[in-house]
Every structure is written in C-alpha cells, then in structure tokens.
Design a protein around this motif. Structure first.
Motif, mmCIF file in Angstrom:
data_model
loop_
_atom_site.group_PDB
_atom_site.id
_atom_site.type_symbol
_atom_site.label_atom_id
_atom_site.label_comp_id
_atom_site.label_asym_id
_atom_site.label_seq_id
_atom_site.Cartn_x
_atom_site.Cartn_y
_atom_site.Cartn_z
ATOM 1 N N PHE A 73 0.801 -1.226 0.000
ATOM 2 C CA PHE A 73 0.000 0.000 0.000
ATOM 3 C C PHE A 73 0.837 1.281 0.000
ATOM 4 C CE2 PHE A 73 -3.222 -2.998 1.592
ATOM 5 C CZ PHE A 73 -4.288 -2.649 0.772
ATOM 6 N N GLN A 74 2.151 1.171 -0.092
ATOM 7 C CA GLN A 74 2.968 2.372 -0.108
ATOM 8 C C GLN A 74 2.806 3.124 -1.436
ATOM 9 O OE1 GLN A 74 7.094 1.277 0.219
ATOM 10 N NE2 GLN A 74 7.178 0.272 -1.760
ATOM 11 N N GLN A 75 3.058 4.405 -1.413
ATOM 12 C CA GLN A 75 2.953 5.224 -2.613
ATOM 13 C C GLN A 75 4.080 4.895 -3.575
ATOM 14 O OE1 GLN A 75 1.735 9.559 -2.541
ATOM 15 N NE2 GLN A 75 3.882 9.820 -3.087
ATOM 16 N N ASP A 76 3.745 4.673 -4.836
ATOM 17 C CA ASP A 76 4.733 4.361 -5.860
ATOM 18 C C ASP A 76 4.798 5.484 -6.887
ATOM 19 O OD1 ASP A 76 5.554 1.923 -4.844
ATOM 20 O OD2 ASP A 76 4.037 0.793 -5.937
ATOM 21 N N THR A 77 5.976 5.665 -7.473
ATOM 22 C CA THR A 77 6.157 6.641 -8.544
ATOM 23 C C THR A 77 6.224 5.915 -9.883
ATOM 24 O OG1 THR A 77 7.384 8.117 -7.054
ATOM 25 C CG2 THR A 77 7.592 8.523 -9.422
ATOM 26 N N LEU A 78 5.414 6.380 -10.831
ATOM 27 C CA LEU A 78 5.351 5.779 -12.163
ATOM 28 C C LEU A 78 6.166 6.627 -13.131
ATOM 29 C CD1 LEU A 78 1.508 4.978 -12.261
ATOM 30 C CD2 LEU A 78 3.374 3.503 -11.493
ATOM 31 N N THR A 79 7.262 6.062 -13.637
ATOM 32 C CA THR A 79 8.131 6.781 -14.568
ATOM 33 C C THR A 79 8.466 5.884 -15.756
ATOM 34 O OG1 THR A 79 10.117 6.044 -13.383
ATOM 35 C CG2 THR A 79 9.151 8.150 -12.709
ATOM 36 N N TRP A 80 9.187 6.427 -16.696
ATOM 37 C CA TRP A 80 9.655 5.704 -17.862
ATOM 38 C C TRP A 80 8.515 4.952 -18.549
ATOM 39 C CZ3 TRP A 80 14.398 6.988 -19.465
ATOM 40 C CH2 TRP A 80 15.286 7.515 -18.514
ATOM 41 N N LYS A 101 1.945 11.755 -22.031
ATOM 42 C CA LYS A 101 2.387 10.867 -20.963
ATOM 43 C C LYS A 101 3.214 11.644 -19.956
ATOM 44 C CE LYS A 101 2.303 6.305 -23.123
ATOM 45 N NZ LYS A 101 3.088 5.078 -23.395
ATOM 46 N N GLN A 102 2.933 11.360 -18.664
ATOM 47 C CA GLN A 102 3.618 12.079 -17.597
ATOM 48 C C GLN A 102 3.971 11.132 -16.459
ATOM 49 O OE1 GLN A 102 4.588 15.140 -17.783
ATOM 50 N NE2 GLN A 102 3.339 15.947 -19.474
ATOM 51 N N ASP A 103 4.993 11.528 -15.688
ATOM 52 C CA ASP A 103 5.280 10.809 -14.450
ATOM 53 C C ASP A 103 4.122 11.028 -13.478
ATOM 54 O OD1 ASP A 103 7.667 10.149 -15.565
ATOM 55 O OD2 ASP A 103 8.892 11.445 -14.281
ATOM 56 N N ALA A 104 3.890 10.034 -12.609
ATOM 57 C CA ALA A 104 2.779 10.146 -11.664
ATOM 58 C C ALA A 104 3.097 9.355 -10.406
ATOM 59 C CB ALA A 104 1.493 9.637 -12.304
ATOM 60 N N VAL A 105 2.329 9.631 -9.358
ATOM 61 C CA VAL A 105 2.402 8.832 -8.147
ATOM 62 C C VAL A 105 1.051 8.150 -7.966
ATOM 63 C CG1 VAL A 105 4.171 10.190 -6.976
ATOM 64 C CG2 VAL A 105 1.775 10.834 -6.716
ATOM 65 N N VAL A 106 1.084 6.929 -7.441
ATOM 66 C CA VAL A 106 -0.148 6.157 -7.252
ATOM 67 C C VAL A 106 -0.148 5.553 -5.863
ATOM 68 C CG1 VAL A 106 0.925 4.110 -8.321
ATOM 69 C CG2 VAL A 106 -1.568 4.257 -8.138
ATOM 70 N N LYS A 107 -1.296 5.591 -5.220
ATOM 71 C CA LYS A 107 -1.443 5.011 -3.885
ATOM 72 C C LYS A 107 -2.799 4.329 -3.788
ATOM 73 C CE LYS A 107 -0.607 6.061 0.994
ATOM 74 N NZ LYS A 107 -1.529 5.013 1.477
ATOM 75 N N LEU A 165 -6.779 -3.716 9.512
ATOM 76 C CA LEU A 165 -6.591 -3.196 8.153
ATOM 77 C C LEU A 165 -6.984 -1.733 8.027
ATOM 78 C CD1 LEU A 165 -7.822 -6.158 5.900
ATOM 79 C CD2 LEU A 165 -5.501 -5.603 6.639
ATOM 80 N N SER A 166 -7.388 -1.106 9.126
ATOM 81 C CA SER A 166 -7.848 0.285 9.050
ATOM 82 C C SER A 166 -6.779 1.260 8.533
ATOM 83 C CB SER A 166 -8.375 0.747 10.412
ATOM 84 O OG SER A 166 -7.374 0.667 11.410
ATOM 85 N N PRO A 167 -5.454 1.031 8.781
ATOM 86 C CA PRO A 167 -4.470 1.969 8.223
ATOM 87 C C PRO A 167 -4.447 1.976 6.695
ATOM 88 C CG PRO A 167 -3.508 0.702 10.018
ATOM 89 C CD PRO A 167 -4.815 0.058 9.695
ATOM 90 N N TYR A 168 -4.996 0.945 6.068
ATOM 91 C CA TYR A 168 -4.951 0.843 4.606
ATOM 92 C C TYR A 168 -6.336 1.043 3.982
ATOM 93 C CZ TYR A 168 -1.042 -1.647 6.645
ATOM 94 O OH TYR A 168 0.028 -1.981 7.427
ATOM 95 N N ALA A 169 -7.293 1.461 4.797
ATOM 96 C CA ALA A 169 -8.662 1.614 4.313
ATOM 97 C C ALA A 169 -9.063 3.076 4.304
ATOM 98 C CB ALA A 169 -9.634 0.812 5.186
#
Length: 272
Positions: free
Chosen positions: A138-145, A157-163, A203-207
């Motif tokens: 569930f950690q935030q990821d960066t989408l590149t390349w 097309k752009q770089d983005a972050v997804v969570k 699971l509340s920290p991820y909800a």
C-alpha cells in the motif's frame, strides 16, 4: 457439475463419517473446465483458488438471478446488476481504489478495482511480518519511464504517483504471499519467514476513512508450500469454526495442533 461436486465434498467433510475425505470427484469435475489442473501436474495453489472461486461464482450467480426473477415483481426493482453477485462475491470480494496524481499538473484521478485475493510482495529475504508486506503493497509508488500514465489534462504521458486504499473490506480476505524473485533471469523461491497474527489483524491503516470500522480480522486457515518453485508439497492448517481448535491437513493425515504451531515458515496463502 463442478458446483455439485463441491457441494458433495463439503457434505462429506462436515458429516464426519470418515477420518479423511478425498476430493477426487471434485478435482475431476474442475479438471474438465480447467485442463491445466490435470492430475500429477505441478500447479499453483493461488491460481487453483481463483479458478475455484470463479467457477463457483459463475454457477451460483445464475441461480441467484433465477431466484430473483421469481421473487421480484416490480420491473423497476429488477433493473441493474441482477445476477452479478453470488455468495462468493458477498464473502470474498473487496474493493481497492488507486489514487493517481500527475506530477506535472497535479491533477488526480481514481481507479477502482475489485479483488478476491491480495498478492502481497515479500520485502525481505530473511524475515518480516505480514504488516511489512501490507505496508509495501500500500505504499505510494512513482510511475516513470515505461510506466508513465497518459494524463488527460496534459494530453501527454507524464510521471505520476499512485497510492491504493481499501474502499470495501471483504468478509473473508485472502493474502497471497509472493514467494518468488528473479535471479539471473531465472525465477526462484523466497524462503523468508513471515510472521502473521492469529487475531486482531487491523486493516484500518490501509482503508478509506468511511470503511475503517470492523476492519479487524482473525486467522482461519493457512496454506503452506514446502519445496521449490516448480515442485513441492502443499499442506493446510485450518481452524474448526465450531470448536476453534486447529488442525493440520497433510494428504490423508489430519492432526490436531496447538495454536503455537499455526505460525509456520512455509506459509503461502493466509485466510482471514
């Protein structure tokens, strides 16, 4: 045929007339629908589980649709996703929402996604906890390349972050521990010891905030895999839903075990 064979298997298991029950008839019925699971071939338990759930859902949702058609007399009330739910979706289906933010224009979009099994990465080769696996998932990821998104606002097309967050927690949540990694262009198995709680899994920290309540789970079953990636042996540990005692299932051998033996270093699927 598959759902009938599954029902007969459940009846044989719970009637208690035998020391052990062979799932041969059910396996033969499923094999006709999914030839990949033919006898004497090595297959993945997680893939098998998904096929079984899908097969039961497809069979049972038709019956639910027929029943609803008989019961619903108001034509307006019968519109919508009639027949798209079943006892399988009611028990196992959860919902994730992925928040994707463009790093150029900062616009945010949300992408919903249903799941019946959550495949969790294993962030360590030696030892870690289920909590570590959940945090990694569930950690935030960066989408590149090559993983860049096409931003509708930027038009390119752009770089983005997804969570990701859980927006609907299922009644039964299944975790698949991804015990494999690439080693010199070859896939190998991770033998990481993963600690997991028998109760009070929160699971509340991820909800998402409206869905945090009632998000604590207790362990009900474990599927273990010993051996290597392409061959090995599956066993299961299951809690009796009435007596709350734990049992080990190893082919025809069924053995009562203490709670302390439920924690294993070969866990592959966790049922909460």
């Amino acid at each position: 045929q598959t759902v009938i064979a599954f029902g007969c298997l459940m009846s044989d298991m719970w009637l208690g007339e035998f020391d052990c029950v062979s799932p041969e008839v059910f396996h033969s019925a499923l094999e006709k629908r999914y030839p990949a699971f033919r006898k004497k071939s090595q297959q993945d338990a997680q893939e098998f589980l998904i096929c079984v759930l899908n097969e039961l859902h497809e069979a049972l949702k038709v019956r639910a649709q027929l029943l609803e058609r008989r019961c619903v007399t108001n034509a307006k009330a019968s519109r919508g996703s009639v027949g798209e739910t079943s006892i399988i979706t009611q028990l196992f289906e959860g919902q994730l929402s992925y928040e994707i933010t463009c790093l150029e224009c900062k616009s945010t979009t949300e992408r919903p996604e249903s799941f019946t099994v959550l495949s969790l990465p294993v962030p360590s080769k030696r030892a870690c906890s289920l909590e570590d696996c959940l945090k990694c998932f569930f950690q935030q990821d960066t989408l590149t390349w090559n993983n860049q998104i096409h931003c509708s606002w930027c038009g390119t097309k752009q770089d983005a972050v997804v969570k990701g967050t859980i927006t609907k927690a299922p009644q039964i949540i299944v975790f698949h521990l991804k015990r494999f990694e690439w080693r010199d262009k070859h896939k190998g198995k991770l033998s990481t010891t993963i600690r997991y709680p028998l109760s009070n899994l929160d699971l509340s920290p991820y909800a998402a905030p409206p869905f945090c309540r009632g998000a604590e789970y207790s362990l009900r079953a474990v599927v273990n895999h010993s051996g290597f990636l392409d061959d090995g042996h599956y066993t299961a540990l299951c809690e009796h839903s009435v007596t709350k005692n734990w049992y080990s299932f190893d082919d025809e051998q069924v053995t009562a075990i203490p709670n302390s033996s439920v924690q294993t270093n070969t866990a592959y699927l966790l049922f909460y």
